[in-house]
Scaffold this active site. Structure first.
Site, PDB file in Angstrom:
ATOM      1  N   THR A   1       7.687   8.635 -10.913  1.00 34.27           N
ATOM      2  CA  THR A   1       7.250   7.512 -10.056  1.00 34.27           C
ATOM      3  C   THR A   1       6.132   8.040  -9.147  1.00 34.27           C
ATOM      4  O   THR A   1       4.992   8.079  -9.562  1.00 34.27           O
ATOM      5  CB  THR A   1       8.412   6.908  -9.233  1.00 34.27           C
ATOM      6  OG1 THR A   1       9.037   7.933  -8.462  1.00 34.27           O
ATOM      7  CG2 THR A   1       9.421   6.232 -10.123  1.00 34.27           C
TER       8      THR A   1
ATOM      9  N   THR B   1      15.269   8.728  -4.664  1.00 33.89           N
ATOM     10  CA  THR B   1      15.907   8.769  -5.967  1.00 33.89           C
ATOM     11  C   THR B   1      15.588  10.062  -6.681  1.00 33.89           C
ATOM     12  O   THR B   1      14.429  10.434  -6.827  1.00 33.89           O
ATOM     13  CB  THR B   1      15.538   7.563  -6.816  1.00 33.89           C
ATOM     14  OG1 THR B   1      16.144   6.448  -6.220  1.00 33.89           O
ATOM     15  CG2 THR B   1      16.039   7.678  -8.243  1.00 33.89           C
TER      16      THR B   1
ATOM     17  N   GLU C   1       7.019  14.674  -1.058  1.00 35.59           N
ATOM     18  CA  GLU C   1       5.902  13.870  -0.564  1.00 35.59           C
ATOM     19  C   GLU C   1       5.228  14.532   0.628  1.00 35.59           C
ATOM     20  O   GLU C   1       5.853  14.775   1.655  1.00 35.59           O
ATOM     21  CB  GLU C   1       6.400  12.469  -0.199  1.00 35.59           C
ATOM     22  CG  GLU C   1       6.714  11.650  -1.443  1.00 35.59           C
ATOM     23  CD  GLU C   1       7.357  10.306  -1.162  1.00 35.59           C
ATOM     24  OE1 GLU C   1       7.423   9.497  -2.095  1.00 35.59           O
ATOM     25  OE2 GLU C   1       7.792  10.075  -0.031  1.00 35.59           O
TER      26      GLU C   1
ATOM     27  N   ASN D   1       4.452   7.113   3.081  1.00 32.68           N
ATOM     28  CA  ASN D   1       5.590   6.235   3.307  1.00 32.68           C
ATOM     29  C   ASN D   1       5.332   5.103   4.290  1.00 32.68           C
ATOM     30  O   ASN D   1       6.131   4.189   4.418  1.00 32.68           O
ATOM     31  CB  ASN D   1       6.805   7.062   3.709  1.00 32.68           C
ATOM     32  CG  ASN D   1       7.313   7.832   2.518  1.00 32.68           C
ATOM     33  OD1 ASN D   1       7.745   7.231   1.535  1.00 32.68           O
ATOM     34  ND2 ASN D   1       7.202   9.149   2.554  1.00 32.68           N
TER      35      ASN D   1
END
Lengths: 473, 473
Positions: A196, A247, A337, A468
């Site tokens: 993703t 996830t 991230e 984010n």
């Protein structure tokens, strides 16, 4: 054997000036492909499996978004899994749990989609997950007896949207009669279909031996944000470790033969020491799932490994699984991230593994510490404050026994910052040098017991906030 | 009565361009002084106390760094306190606990320094904290009988450095014979002496009535980062709420008369609903302390309020203390490092207060949610994932009963984003409108019980990373 995970090319610094001052920030380039997943020799991959990854149309781009893994072994394939303890379990989690329960730990296939998590999708979500299981089951040869569902399903992506199930089942049906592959390129396609926000596919493979007999193990995972898994077996009791916790999806595939019960027990042990010991942002997902398949294709004549009948073989397998799971889990932190640092937090000298694990988890999620690490500031006071905040330990901390050290990756000597509860006169230049290497360890020695635990985490950067702050836009 | 806490002037946006793209970020101006602490009428401050704040030389600038509060009442002054549950308790925490224990809940003074936390400072730290207690005790008139220590001490600032104790005790001795004051300006000096990274002094005062008799209550606190207190009474049992959790220092001063036991019980209740319900970054400090003094100077003829003999009066006092503590606690979130949003997280319909509080705490510390709020993205999936991650609730969550709403500050209608576990078709424009107001509520309705809890938190911004990435440099 696969090559060890090493530091990617040097981090580079970027700076930008805003009206409130200069933001100097650290940024990483995409690590070179070779460091992270190969190319790997086809010989490292387990026998008796075929895999692929395709684009079925969930993602708006042409990126791969559907992976299928099938056992072609003549023997029964054992399956075990570890699922998120989140109360809002996504449909694929609930469905995979039920498949494993009904089949008493046997499953011959796995289907995975990215781009949509099929989470918080009610009854339609469950129907869709079952449709994926059924379609994938029809690819199995020979077909399962009594049309019992015997494939597992995982999904990752946006929460609260339903799957474009027609596209998915059409794509699966399209695989019928087409030979899937078993070489590196096939596995790489599957790994890409897991992605993703990941910046690289995460695929590892290696071989191992039990009493001179060789087996192979391969695995893929994905995850970059919403990463602080706390997973347990299908019928899960409350977590024995910490209560917090993106996830994460993973699958580990081996051609060893392992009984279903022993496979689940080995996975539980491995998960606590790998995927349940990583954190990017301290947030636990509704979809976290790791699946293991063991089809016995390597040594068709061997009995299944079982802890009741041959503990020694079981233990070798369990430790190999744990080590492999750690390697896969670390790839996720590596791709955290906005991360510019890869940090191992080790807690030693605790009364129990659970105590050590709780403290390591809390230190690994401290926003204050993680921003300091981004700034390359060896702020040990924040390590201590975080460690000390954990309540309900088996044996309380004794402040005057605690040591804290920063340990460089290059093997040069460690830098003690706290010894016996008293601050050292720290060489800040040396401290900054260790932190600027990008990969290092923070070691906390409690001095009150014999148990230890490790956690892997990353720093907290401007880039994390940027990613984010506008994920959905 | 003090004016209510209102929204500061509009947040403004700043943007800066970096080589990796445009960083658009939200920044707040310093809220106007009038909104946050006054000027307040001298009449709002409790009778029978004298206070001041001075510069003694801990801070390198000329900023105030030492506050002294003394009761001048002829009656015994009750004292209660709530201390950090961190295992690495700072010296002033240990010393104040001992003073309270020895005096059975009586103390007539408080001394507070900023600039140095006197934490992780070993034996020397304890000696220094005792020296502060002793010096301040010498300012009391009449002097304490048997030279029993009867003042409390609090410190905040950098961890791991020892106090310049000579400067501190000289400054305290310098106050001898000089009349301290009792008006707004004196209290404001004291509040300024509490500050570290705070951008404004935090001082509130109000009056309240119990059966037509009027009392005053005033308070100060400090804190901007390392804020997620979890405090308990002097001889503390493990936290009943969450296990996670800057330096927060607070004092609440009243001229009501309250028995020591009832004052501590009322404070414990208030703390769980105020200071133990705020979070800036999820990090618990080694120094968190809130002290309450009650000297009975308002109504010299009245008996002490005691829950055993007059529950009704006790309950009015307890609720007033709780409401006042909430007001003070919210000032800290308001000044949260880098914060551009003030967010109330309400959990309703839980089986127990503790369950509701644990969930509210977890949602309030989710890095993913906090960055989304900074980006003004009503990402309810992150609310849900965080809420669902809590293990060990008295009564497990039932996903199909859960509602989530975003509630605007201006009284216009709330925006449901999840109803009965099913996602709503959210009007994203309206959602962004609510979030861009800067102050709003996230309401989570569990539907499984009657209990509720509130938490106050802020967003996670570039500025937070900047502040904490180079705190020590």
């Amino acid at each position: 054997m696969a090559r060890p995970l090493t530091l990617p090319t040097a981090w580079k610094r970027l700076s930008s000036t805003s009206s409130s001052g200069t933001l100097v920030y650290h940024s990483k380039p995409l690590p070179p492909k070779a460091h992270l997943h190969g190319p790997l020799s086809d010989k490292l991959f387990p026998k008796g499996y075929v895999v692929t990854g395709v684009h079925c149309g969930i993602k708006k781009t042409t990126a791969l978004d559907l992976a299928v893994i099938l056992s072609t072994s003549d023997r029964p394939t054992s399956a075990a899994a570890s699922f998120t303890r989140n109360a809002f379990k996504a449909a694929p989690v609930l469905v995979s749990q039920e498949v494993l329960d009904r089949n008493e730990g046997r499953a011959r296939g796995l289907v995975v989609n990215s781009g949509c998590a099929n989470a918080v999708t009610g009854k339609k979500g469950l129907e869709d997950a079952w449709a994926m299981v059924k379609s994938t089951g029809e690819l199995l040869t020979p077909p399962p007896p009594n049309s019992q569902p015997s494939t597992l399903v995982m999904s990752t992506g946006v929460i609260g949207q339903t799957l474009p199930i027609g596209k998915i089942t059409s794509a699966i049906e399209g695989l019928k009669g087409k030979p899937l592959g078993s070489g590196f390129e096939d596995w790489e396609k599957a790994a890409k279909a897991f992605m993703t926000t990941d910046t690289f596919p995460k695929l590892r493979a290696r071989t191992f031996k039990i009493r001179d007999k060789e087996y192979a193990i391969a695995g893929m995972d994905k995850g970059a944000g919403m990463i602080h898994p706390d997973m347990g077996p299908p019928t899960s009791s409350p977590s024995s470790t910490s209560g917090l916790h993106a996830t994460l999806l993973g699958c580990i595939i081996t051609d060893a033969a392992v009984s279903p019960t022993s496979l689940q027990t080995a996975l539980d042990y491995a998960i606590d020491r790998s995927f349940n010991s990583i954190s990017v942002d301290g947030d636990m997902s509704t979809n976290d799932t790791v699946v293991v398949l063991a089809n016995g294709a390597a040594q068709p004549e061997e009995n299944e490994i079982d802890k009741e009948t041959d503990w020694e073989a079981y233990e070798i397998f369990r430790d190999e699984l744990t080590s492999f799971a750690q390697e896969l889990a670390q790839l996720v932190v590596w791709d955290g991230e906005g991360a510019t640092k890869f940090v191992t937090v080790t807690v030693e000298g605790a009364a129990t593994f659970e105590d050590a694990h709780k403290i390591a988890s809390r230190v690994s999620t401290s926003a204050l510490l993680k921003t300091a690490l981004y700034g390359e500031d060896a702020n040990w006071g924040r390590v201590l404050a975080a460690a000390g905040s954990i309540q309900g330990l088996t044996k309380p901390l004794e402040p005057t026994l605690v040591n804290v050290l920063f340990v460089p990756e290059d093997g040069s000597s460690a830098l003690p910052v706290l010894v016996g509860g008293e601050p050292e006169n720290v060489d800040e230049v040396r401290a900054k040098e260790i932190l600027s290497e990008g990969k290092f360890e923070i070691k906390i020695q409690l001095g009150i017991g014999e148990e230890s635990a490790k956690y892997w985490t990353c720093d907290f950067s401007y880039e994390y906030v940027r990613i984010n702050g506008d994920y959905r836009s």
